[in-house]
Enzyme design. Structure first.
Site, short mmCIF file in Angstrom:
data_model
loop_
_atom_site.label_atom_id
_atom_site.label_comp_id
_atom_site.label_asym_id
_atom_site.label_seq_id
_atom_site.Cartn_x
_atom_site.Cartn_y
_atom_site.Cartn_z
N LYS A 180 30.94 67.19 63.04
CA LYS A 180 32.07 66.65 62.28
C LYS A 180 32.78 67.75 61.49
CE LYS A 180 31.44 64.98 58.12
NZ LYS A 180 32.13 65.16 56.88
N ASN A 181 32.01 68.57 60.79
CA ASN A 181 32.66 69.54 59.90
C ASN A 181 33.35 70.67 60.67
OD1 ASN A 181 32.02 68.09 57.66
ND2 ASN A 181 30.26 69.35 57.06
N CYS A 196 33.82 62.35 49.74
CA CYS A 196 32.69 61.77 49.03
C CYS A 196 32.65 62.26 47.59
CB CYS A 196 31.37 62.18 49.70
SG CYS A 196 31.00 61.24 51.18
N ARG A 214 34.49 68.94 42.90
CA ARG A 214 34.66 69.74 44.12
C ARG A 214 36.00 70.44 44.02
NH1 ARG A 214 32.70 66.12 49.17
NH2 ARG A 214 32.40 68.12 50.18
N ASP A 221 23.64 68.94 52.88
CA ASP A 221 23.93 67.70 53.60
C ASP A 221 22.68 67.05 54.20
OD1 ASP A 221 26.56 67.95 52.95
OD2 ASP A 221 27.27 68.50 54.95
N ILE A 253 23.99 73.15 45.22
CA ILE A 253 25.38 73.27 45.67
C ILE A 253 26.28 72.27 44.93
CG2 ILE A 253 26.96 73.29 47.66
CD1 ILE A 253 24.79 75.29 48.20
N ARG A 301 31.88 57.69 58.28
CA ARG A 301 32.70 58.91 58.24
C ARG A 301 32.08 60.01 59.08
NH1 ARG A 301 33.59 61.05 52.55
NH2 ARG A 301 34.36 62.61 53.95
C1 UD1 Z 1 31.57 71.64 53.10
C2 UD1 Z 1 31.17 70.49 53.97
C3 UD1 Z 1 30.18 69.59 53.26
C4 UD1 Z 1 28.99 70.42 52.76
C5 UD1 Z 1 29.45 71.63 51.98
C6 UD1 Z 1 28.31 72.58 51.61
C7 UD1 Z 1 33.15 70.15 55.31
C8 UD1 Z 1 34.36 69.31 55.61
N1 UD1 Z 1 32.36 69.74 54.31
O1 UD1 Z 1 32.19 71.08 51.96
O2 UD1 Z 1 29.74 68.58 54.16
O3 UD1 Z 1 28.20 69.61 51.92
O4 UD1 Z 1 30.41 72.39 52.74
O5 UD1 Z 1 27.64 72.98 52.76
O6 UD1 Z 1 32.88 71.12 56.00
N2 UD1 Z 1 33.59 75.51 45.12
C9 UD1 Z 1 34.32 76.01 44.08
N3 UD1 Z 1 35.65 76.28 44.29
C10 UD1 Z 1 36.25 76.08 45.47
C11 UD1 Z 1 35.48 75.58 46.55
C12 UD1 Z 1 34.13 75.29 46.34
O7 UD1 Z 1 33.80 76.20 42.99
O8 UD1 Z 1 37.44 76.35 45.60
C13 UD1 Z 1 32.14 75.20 44.93
C14 UD1 Z 1 31.83 73.72 45.12
O9 UD1 Z 1 32.04 72.97 43.95
C15 UD1 Z 1 30.37 73.76 45.51
C16 UD1 Z 1 30.27 75.07 46.31
O10 UD1 Z 1 31.42 75.84 45.96
O11 UD1 Z 1 29.55 73.86 44.38
C17 UD1 Z 1 30.24 74.90 47.81
O12 UD1 Z 1 31.30 74.08 48.22
P1 UD1 Z 1 31.99 74.25 49.65
O13 UD1 Z 1 31.13 75.08 50.52
O14 UD1 Z 1 33.40 74.66 49.45
O15 UD1 Z 1 31.97 72.74 50.17
P2 UD1 Z 1 33.07 72.00 51.01
O16 UD1 Z 1 33.82 72.97 51.87
O17 UD1 Z 1 33.83 71.08 50.12
#
Ligand code: UD1
Length: 434
Positions: free
Chosen positions: A22-23, A120, A125, A309, A331, A401
């Site tokens: 999915k991701n 979610c 985030r 996840d 995370i 989802r």
């Molecule tokens: C993606 C995955 C999600 C998974 C997560 C971590 C998708 C669509 N979703 O989510 O299923 O749980 O990776 O493996 O691929 N952060 C910041 N600033 C930012 C972006 C992130 O501080 O601009 C922080 C987040 O709050 C979190 C950490 O970085 O603590 C990791 O988040 P991130 O890897 O970006 O997760 P997603 O891409 O949202």
């Protein structure tokens, strides 16, 4: 409202085929809009997140044609990207990965106006790292009232970008915009998840020049345009891990097919430590479990560490293991909401800060449950399949989802699980299963 109704207690047995990731699909479907040519993508999981993203892509002018349930042809030629079109509809606000359209459209049209992402609720985030990355490439970013991000650039030029936090989303988003920027971009402290490699491989198939995906330094040499391609998405590591945990919790024996065993190593090694037998083949894994399980410690970390996840699904198994386990979430901050539901089934779990302290119990008993997010929902399905008696799980739209035909796949393994949408149907199910 639809809900799952599950009668637990049967060991799962047989074979299950894992869908596309999915991701990875969410990144790849967005990236497919970056060329005017046709792109054919195979192994797209048929889950509500991908269906929703495809509807949003269609709404901005791309053509989207399903060749079969898992094969999609996208043509981005009709996207009115340069006309100041806002990507904002009922679909786009529902999913977090809508943010990938910012990187894709900004790269192609040097302009993107996209509604802020949903997804979610598992804690704050932010997308500050995405924004900083786009700014480094030369874009101006505005967050406008009504919750939209507008990114504009006369031209995008390559830059050196260091991510303060390892972020999957920021890595993919910056990689997409940089693919069509002028000159060289380096992303340092990049995320290394398998789906980052998959999105990079897909962009390269379209003519991009990206090296180092899968390591923490990604180097991108911008190209002028991308062209059509055919691509098949990698298998879903988390769906596979969920079935592995489910097999263990029910003390079953299941061959999990269409997987890349290397992507499952963090999960396999924990299950083995807890007492399961895991046999790896080229593109499948067999999980077998019986007897008692051992407690262990798990800490979620960016890949190749233990995936956040899979945190909830593993906790559902650890709650049935002898001794005390500790699960630490590093995370996201709000990923223990399933704990109160497991407690209602008889689990002994205490949450302290970002850790769950789990004292193993002999078994679960069925209960009325509510899914608080996608993976929490999957964890409750695992617990319900291991429980004595019948459970119901509400808010299954979260689970849909990310899991294709979840109930059917469980039934094919001998589990008793159905989707019903009334109390009467719950009663009928109970009468039937006895
Ligand atoms: C993606 C995955 C999600 C998974 C997560 C971590 C998708 C669509 N979703 O989510 O299923 O749980 O990776 O493996 O691929 N952060 C910041 N600033 C930012 C972006 C992130 O501080 O601009 C922080 C987040 O709050 C979190 C950490 O970085 O603590 C990791 O988040 P991130 O890897 O970006 O997760 P997603 O891409 O949202």
């Amino acid at each position: 409202m639809e809900q799952y109704v599950i009668k637990g207690g049967r060991p799962l047995e047989g074979e299950v085929v894992i869908a596309g990731a999915k991701n990875a699909a969410l990144g790849i479907l967005a990236a497919a809009t970056m060329t005017d040519d046709k792109v054919l993508i195979e192994n797209v999981p048929y889950v509500s997140d991908t269906v929703t993203l495809l509807k949003a892509i269609q709404n901005i002018g791309a053509t989207v044609e399903y060749k079969d349930r898992h094969t999609v042809v996208i043509c981005g030629k009709g996207i009115r990207g340069r006309d100041g079109l806002a990507v904002d509809d009922e679909y786009i606000r529902r999913i977090r990965a809508s943010y990938y359209l910012i990187g894709a459209l900004l790269g192609k049209y040097k302009y993107a106006d996209v509604a802020l992402p949903g997804g979610c609720d598992i804690g704050a985030r932010p997308i500050d790292l995405h924004i900083k990355g786009f700014e480094k490439l030369g874009a101006d970013i505005d967050i406008v009232t009504g919750g939209r991000i507008v990114a504009k650039a006369g031209r995008l030029t390559g830059a050196h970008i260091y991510l303060d936090t390892v972020s999957v989303g920021a890595t993919i988003n910056i990689m997409m915009a940089a693919a069509l920027s002028e000159g060289k971009t380096t992303i340092e402290n990049a995320a290394k998840e398998p789906h980052i490699v998959d999105v990079a491989n897909f962009l390269n198939t379209m003519g991009a020049n990206i090296k180092g995906a899968g390591t923490d330094v990604i180097r991108i040499r911008g190209v002028e345009r991308l062209h059509g391609a055919e691509y098949s998405i990698i298998p879903d590591q988390i769906e596979a891990g969920t079935f592995m945990a489910m097999t263990m919790a029910t003390r079953g024996n299941v061959l999990i097919k269409n997987v890349i065993p290397k992507h499952l190593e963090a999960i396999s090694s924990k299950l083995i430590e807890m007492g399961a037998h895991v046999i790896e083949y080229d593109d499948s894994v067999r999980v077998m479990a019986d007897g008692n399980f051992k407690a262990t410690q798990i800490k979620t970390l960016p890949y190749p560490g233990f995936p956040t996840d899979m945190q909830a699904q593993m906790a559902a198994v650890l709650a049935l293991s002898e001794g005390t386990s500790i699960v630490t979430e590093s995370i996201f901050e709000n990923r223990f909401r399933y704990v109160q539901e497991l407690i209602r089934m008889g689990a002994k779990i205490r949450v302290e800060g970002n850790s769950a302290i789990i004292s193993g119990v002999k078994g679960y008993t069925g209960a009325r449950l509510v899914a608080s997010d996608l993976r929490a929902g999957a964890a409750l399905v695992i617990a319900a399949l291991a429980a004595e008696g019948v459970s119901t799980i509400e808010d299954i739209q979260y689970v849909k989802r990310g899991y294709e035909d979840f109930d059917q796949k469980v039934r094919d393994l001998g589990g008793e699980m159905e989707i019903v949408d009334s109390e009467r149907d719950v009663q009928k199910f109970k009468l039937r299963v006895g």
